[in-house]
Each structure stands twice: as structure tokens, then as C-alpha cells.
Design a protein around this motif. Structure first.
Motif, PDB file in Angstrom:
ATOM      1  N   TYR A 401     -11.228  12.735  24.330  1.00  0.00           N
ATOM      2  CA  TYR A 401     -11.257  12.629  22.872  1.00  0.00           C
ATOM      3  C   TYR A 401     -10.208  13.488  22.182  1.00  0.00           C
ATOM      4  CZ  TYR A 401     -15.901  10.481  23.601  1.00  0.00           C
ATOM      5  OH  TYR A 401     -16.939   9.679  23.988  1.00  0.00           O
ATOM      6  N   GLY A 402      -9.402  14.214  22.943  1.00  0.00           N
ATOM      7  CA  GLY A 402      -8.372  15.053  22.348  1.00  0.00           C
ATOM      8  C   GLY A 402      -8.925  16.261  21.627  1.00  0.00           C
ATOM      9  N   LEU A 403     -10.034  16.799  22.095  1.00  0.00           N
ATOM     10  CA  LEU A 403     -10.654  17.959  21.461  1.00  0.00           C
ATOM     11  C   LEU A 403     -10.066  19.255  21.999  1.00  0.00           C
ATOM     12  CD1 LEU A 403     -14.394  16.813  21.658  1.00  0.00           C
ATOM     13  CD2 LEU A 403     -12.788  16.495  19.759  1.00  0.00           C
ATOM     14  N   ALA A 404     -10.215  20.305  21.223  1.00  0.00           N
ATOM     15  CA  ALA A 404      -9.810  21.619  21.713  1.00  0.00           C
ATOM     16  C   ALA A 404     -10.659  21.950  22.932  1.00  0.00           C
ATOM     17  CB  ALA A 404     -10.025  22.671  20.629  1.00  0.00           C
ATOM     18  N   PRO A 405     -10.037  22.346  24.040  1.00  0.00           N
ATOM     19  CA  PRO A 405     -10.803  22.562  25.266  1.00  0.00           C
ATOM     20  C   PRO A 405     -11.773  23.729  25.169  1.00  0.00           C
ATOM     21  CG  PRO A 405      -8.448  22.935  25.626  1.00  0.00           C
ATOM     22  CD  PRO A 405      -8.613  22.584  24.197  1.00  0.00           C
ATOM     23  N   THR A 406     -12.925  23.555  25.769  1.00  0.00           N
ATOM     24  CA  THR A 406     -13.941  24.591  25.879  1.00  0.00           C
ATOM     25  C   THR A 406     -14.181  24.859  27.357  1.00  0.00           C
ATOM     26  OG1 THR A 406     -15.027  23.950  23.816  1.00  0.00           O
ATOM     27  CG2 THR A 406     -16.361  25.147  25.417  1.00  0.00           C
ATOM     28  N   ASP A 407     -14.357  26.113  27.700  1.00  0.00           N
ATOM     29  CA  ASP A 407     -14.610  26.472  29.094  1.00  0.00           C
ATOM     30  C   ASP A 407     -16.083  26.230  29.415  1.00  0.00           C
ATOM     31  OD1 ASP A 407     -14.661  27.502  31.639  1.00  0.00           O
ATOM     32  OD2 ASP A 407     -14.622  29.597  30.992  1.00  0.00           O
ATOM     33  N   TRP A 408     -16.441  24.955  29.608  1.00  0.00           N
ATOM     34  CA  TRP A 408     -17.815  24.627  29.928  1.00  0.00           C
ATOM     35  C   TRP A 408     -18.214  25.151  31.304  1.00  0.00           C
ATOM     36  CZ3 TRP A 408     -20.422  23.334  25.859  1.00  0.00           C
ATOM     37  CH2 TRP A 408     -19.809  22.612  24.816  1.00  0.00           C
ATOM     38  N   LEU A 409     -17.245  25.329  32.198  1.00  0.00           N
ATOM     39  CA  LEU A 409     -17.563  25.818  33.543  1.00  0.00           C
ATOM     40  C   LEU A 409     -18.064  27.257  33.525  1.00  0.00           C
ATOM     41  CD1 LEU A 409     -14.616  24.439  35.709  1.00  0.00           C
ATOM     42  CD2 LEU A 409     -16.861  23.420  35.295  1.00  0.00           C
ATOM     43  N   GLU A 410     -17.459  28.086  32.689  1.00  0.00           N
ATOM     44  CA  GLU A 410     -17.812  29.499  32.598  1.00  0.00           C
ATOM     45  C   GLU A 410     -17.785  30.162  33.981  1.00  0.00           C
ATOM     46  OE1 GLU A 410     -21.567  29.474  30.508  1.00  0.00           O
ATOM     47  OE2 GLU A 410     -20.543  29.659  28.581  1.00  0.00           O
ATOM     48  N   LEU A 411     -16.725  29.877  34.715  1.00  0.00           N
ATOM     49  CA  LEU A 411     -16.526  30.485  36.026  1.00  0.00           C
ATOM     50  C   LEU A 411     -15.294  31.385  35.994  1.00  0.00           C
ATOM     51  CD1 LEU A 411     -17.104  27.397  38.372  1.00  0.00           C
ATOM     52  CD2 LEU A 411     -18.665  29.313  37.997  1.00  0.00           C
ATOM     53  N   PRO A 412     -15.295  32.465  36.745  1.00  0.00           N
ATOM     54  CA  PRO A 412     -14.079  33.295  36.806  1.00  0.00           C
ATOM     55  C   PRO A 412     -12.950  32.567  37.500  1.00  0.00           C
ATOM     56  CG  PRO A 412     -15.705  34.032  38.418  1.00  0.00           C
ATOM     57  CD  PRO A 412     -16.382  32.999  37.563  1.00  0.00           C
ATOM     58  N   ASP A 413     -11.733  32.736  37.014  1.00  0.00           N
ATOM     59  CA  ASP A 413     -10.546  32.137  37.615  1.00  0.00           C
ATOM     60  C   ASP A 413     -10.000  33.119  38.664  1.00  0.00           C
ATOM     61  OD1 ASP A 413      -8.159  31.041  38.327  1.00  0.00           O
ATOM     62  OD2 ASP A 413      -7.448  30.700  36.281  1.00  0.00           O
ATOM     63  N   PRO A 414     -10.089  32.784  39.954  1.00  0.00           N
ATOM     64  CA  PRO A 414      -9.630  33.706  40.991  1.00  0.00           C
ATOM     65  C   PRO A 414      -8.188  34.132  40.818  1.00  0.00           C
ATOM     66  CG  PRO A 414     -10.885  31.906  41.953  1.00  0.00           C
ATOM     67  CD  PRO A 414     -10.648  31.546  40.523  1.00  0.00           C
ATOM     68  N   SER A 415      -7.346  33.220  40.317  1.00  0.00           N
ATOM     69  CA  SER A 415      -5.934  33.543  40.156  1.00  0.00           C
ATOM     70  C   SER A 415      -5.731  34.615  39.092  1.00  0.00           C
ATOM     71  CB  SER A 415      -5.133  32.301  39.800  1.00  0.00           C
ATOM     72  OG  SER A 415      -5.551  31.792  38.530  1.00  0.00           O
ATOM     73  N   ALA A 416      -6.649  34.694  38.126  1.00  0.00           N
ATOM     74  CA  ALA A 416      -6.520  35.676  37.048  1.00  0.00           C
ATOM     75  C   ALA A 416      -6.967  37.062  37.489  1.00  0.00           C
ATOM     76  CB  ALA A 416      -7.340  35.238  35.839  1.00  0.00           C
ATOM     77  N   GLN A 417      -7.604  37.139  38.654  1.00  0.00           N
ATOM     78  CA  GLN A 417      -8.101  38.424  39.139  1.00  0.00           C
ATOM     79  C   GLN A 417      -7.151  39.092  40.102  1.00  0.00           C
ATOM     80  OE1 GLN A 417     -11.975  37.589  40.763  1.00  0.00           O
ATOM     81  NE2 GLN A 417     -12.788  36.829  38.832  1.00  0.00           N
ATOM     82  N   LYS A 418      -6.060  38.421  40.428  1.00  0.00           N
ATOM     83  CA  LYS A 418      -5.111  38.980  41.394  1.00  0.00           C
ATOM     84  C   LYS A 418      -4.183  39.975  40.706  1.00  0.00           C
ATOM     85  CE  LYS A 418      -5.233  34.955  44.404  1.00  0.00           C
ATOM     86  NZ  LYS A 418      -4.472  33.841  44.999  1.00  0.00           N
TER      87      LYS A 418
END
Length: 418
Positions: A401-418
């Protein structure tokens, strides 16, 4: 990563050519070239082929990004295997397997791996009964007391109808005596004793989800057709729709060439149990995600000779509000105006009407959600007790629908923790 995530830039993300390349060229895991069902004349086969690069209708969903989000789900420590497919405007756009059929086995999930549908099976029961009604073999408004089944109900139930059965409006307490089913009791015996329960409400006036009572639909189908329930489902729905991997019952699952084994938390393998296979109308169907996609396309109107438009409206139309019980997650709150039709749920999301269902049975999960007006939707099957994968549904619709994305997963991104 938590909260919201970076919005993809329209026109700067994946190009149309790249999207097509993703769908057609990612390798065998997409499995678009797997053989189609032998009934090549079925009405859905053409819609199960990916659009050509020259197609005038480009994808609206960024599938590279969706694939990355699915990969994030698969890094969750309790996930084992997952199969996902999407449809846009009546055509298959994405289909892929992730993970393993058995933890540590190395056997990859593919689009043709067979899983359990769990409560998605209720839509099959609804279709069979509604189809029989369309043929004049029964009436959805007929009193259940006239249907010759083992079902008994508490209180004054003379006005409880077939439609009340398929929309969970029987006046029973929610999930009545599922515990007895899981303890091994005969479901027909349980149904014959439901009248001993205290009434929850007057039949036809409120919603309370059922499994044992819902399986009365299997008795109705068998009585009207003279066939066992599994044969009726195969002959009247699965074969005409080209669903070559679909079946009813445990044997259908375990005899499949490749099937996903159930797992508990911690990726611990589990044993397939028969509890909900013994109520096939409520939870007895199996198939691959490829066949579940065919089922979704049929629900969108792609097979009118099998499921006519009037029949789809009868099944999908909201009949009773489904007020929440217990704590609701953000995704459940976003799916507003939750209602139940005949074997199908409906919601409003971002100004659109969505139809679908979720399922869960020991070691398996399932989901189907689609926009019937747009003929777009997503289906998922997985083989663990962890249900974070279900949150992908709104990530798909936000992109669609072209909506602003929402983090529905609410999971940590492993790549962001490196």
C-alpha cells in the motif's frame, strides 16, 4: 533494531528489472520451474507463473527488502523452516522456502514442502458446506438439529443453524473441551456431550471459537455427499484447483515426498500427533505453500467455476464481531474491526478490507491474509511453535500500500550489533 525502520525510497530501491531478476533468478529456492499439477487445464496455473520482465504491471512490493526481513525472522533462535508466497493483483510474485524441514538435517524447505494448515482448514470446511448449499443439497439456514450429526448443544438450540456452526455462534464457551480431545477422547463422543455444558450465550448471538463443535461440518459433508471428508475435499476442491500436494489427515502429511517435521521451542524436534487430525474440518488439511497460494487465488476469484463469486461473498462476509480476549499485540490492534464470516476472518487495515485466517497446532504455524478487492495477499507455513513469522503479514501490506514502514517484527538486527 527496534521501533521503526528506515523507509525505502520510492524509485531508488529495487528497480522493476531487478525485482523480476530477484523472482526468477535467485536460484532453486524459488522453484518457479517445478512441475505444475497434472491437471494443466485448471484455472489457476497461468496465474502461478511469474510475470515476464516486460509485464505492464510492475511489483509494488520491494521483494529484496521483504526477503531481508524474512531472513531476519529465520535468525530467530526458535525458527526452523518457513515457506512464503505472495500474490499481487492476481499473479504470483514471490515464492520461496527458508530453513530446514528438520533441525540439523540440511534438508531445505522448498515451495513444495508439505506443512500442516492447522485452523486454515476451517476455510476448506466452509467451502465444502457452502458449495453443497449452492447445489441445493442443504441450506445454511437449516437448523443443526435437522442435520443428523452427533452435535448437541446446551440450552434452547432449536434456532442454531449451519451458518452459526461455521461462524462460531453456537452458544458454547470458547474452545469447548479441546482439552478432552488432546487427552485422546473420541470427538464424536465429546460432541454428543456438549449439551451438558452451561450455555455461554444464546446461539446466533455471540462469537466463541470452536474446534470439536466446528468439526460437525465434516459430518454434514459426509452425510450430504456419501463420501468420507478427505475424499470430498480432494474431489470437490483440491483436484479442480490443481492443488496436487493438498490432503486431509496424518497419512497425507507423512507420505509426502518432502514434509516439514514439527518442532517445539529451542528447535527441539517433536512427534506429529493425531489430536486435531481427528477433527479434520477444524484442523486436518496439509499442503505446500505452492498449493496454499492456489487456494488463496481461488479465494480471490481466480476459479469461478469451482468457487463462484456469490459463494465467496457468502463465506467472507462478516457475520459476527470477534472481540479480543486477553492481551493484544500491536499487530492485532492494527487489524481493526475484527469479524468472522464462514470459516474466514475479516479486518480493516489502512482503509482496506482484508480476509484471512491463522492456524497453530503443536509444532506448526500457518497464515493466509489477502485483499480481495486488490487480489493481493500473502501466505506462510512454518514448522515451529514460534509465531513471530506471522508479523511479516503487515510488513507485506505496508509495502503493497506504499505506507511508511513499521517494524512489526520487533526483532534485533544482528548486523546492527556488530
Amino acid at each position: 533494531m527496534h521501533g521503526t525502520w528506515t523507509k525505502p525510497q520510492r524509485g531508488k530501491g529495487i528497480t522493476i528489472a531487478a525485482a523480476v531478476a530477484l523472482l526468477v533468478g535467485v536460484g532453486s529456492t524459488l522453484a518457479f520451474t517445478s512441475k505444475q499439477p497434472s491437471g494443466a487445464a485448471d484455472p489457476i496455473t497461468a496465474k502461478m507463473r511469474p510475470p515476464s520482465p516486460e509485464a505492464a504491471d510492475p511489483p509494488r512490493v520491494n521483494y529484496q527488502q521483504l526477503d531481508q526481513r524474512i531472513a531476519l525472522v529465520m535468525q530467530e533462535p526458535n525458527m526452523v523452516g518457513l515457506a512464503v508466497a505472495t500474490v499481487e493483483r492476481g499473479r504470483l510474485r514471490f515464492i520461496r522456502g527458508y530453513g530446514e524441514t528438520l533441525a540439523g538435517s540440511g534438508e531445505a524447505v522448498t515451495p513444495d514442502t508439505v506443512f500442516r494448515w492447522a485452523s486454515l482448514s476451517k476455510g476448506v470446511a466452509s467451502a465444502l458446506v457452502t458449495k453443497l448449499a449452492g447445489e441445493g443439497r442443504l441450506s445454511l439456514d437449516a437448523p443443526l438439529s435437522d442435520m443428523g450429526t452427533t452435535l448437541t448443544l446446551p440450552g434452547d438450540t432449536r434456532n442454531a443453524t449451519v451458518a452459526d456452526l461455521l461462524s462460531h455462534r453456537l452458544g458454547l464457551v470458547r474452545n469447548a473441551w479441546d482439552d478432552r480431545l488432546e487427552a485422546g477422547a473420541d470427538p464424536k463422543v465429546i460432541r454428543s456431550e456438549l449439551h451438558t455444558l452451561a450455555p455461554f450465550c444464546k446461539p446466533g448471538t455471540c462469537y466463541a471459537y470452536q474446534n470439536i463443535a466446528y468439526d460437525t461440518a465434516a459430518e454434514i459433508v459426509e452425510r450430504a455427499t456419501g463420501q468420507d471428508y478427505a475424499t470430498a475435499a480432494r474431489d470437490r476442491l483440491f483436484t479442480p484447483l490443481g492443488m496436487s500436494n493438498a490432503s486431509v489427515g496424518r497419512t497425507g502429511l507423512e507420505s509426502a515426498a518432502r514434509w516439514a517435521k514439527p518442532h517445539h521451542m529451542g528447535r527441539r524436534p517433536a512427534v506429529v500427533n493425531d489430536y486435531y487430525y481427528r477433527v479434520p474440518a477444524a484442523g486436518g488439511v496439509n499442503s505446500s505453500v505452492r498449493d496454499l497460494t492456489r487456494w488463496m487465488l481461488a479465494q480471490m476469484g481466480a476459479a469461478p467455476q469451482v468457487l463462484p463469486p456469490a459463494m465467496l461473498d457468502t463465506m467472507h462476509r462478516p457475520r459476527v464481531a470477534t472481540p479480543p480476549h486477553g492481551r493484544r499485540a500491536a499487530m492485532d490492534k492494527a487489524l481493526a474491526d475484527a469479524s468472522y464470516g464462514l470459516g474466514w476472518r475479516s479486518f480493516h487495515y489502512a482503509g482496506h478490507t482484508l480476509v484471512g485466517h491463522r492456524g497453530s497446532v503443536d509444532g506448526y504455524g500457518s497464515l493466509i491474509l489477502f485483499d480481495p478487492a486488490d487480489r493481493s495477499g500473502i501466505v506462510m507455513l512454518w514448522n515451529s511453535n514460534r509465531h513471530v513469522a506471522a508479523r511479516l503479514q503487515l510488513e507485506f501490506f505496508d509495502m503493497l500500500y506504499g505506507l511508511a514502514p513499521t517494524d512489526w517484527l520487533e526483532l534485533p538486527d544482528p548486523s546492527a550489533q556488530k
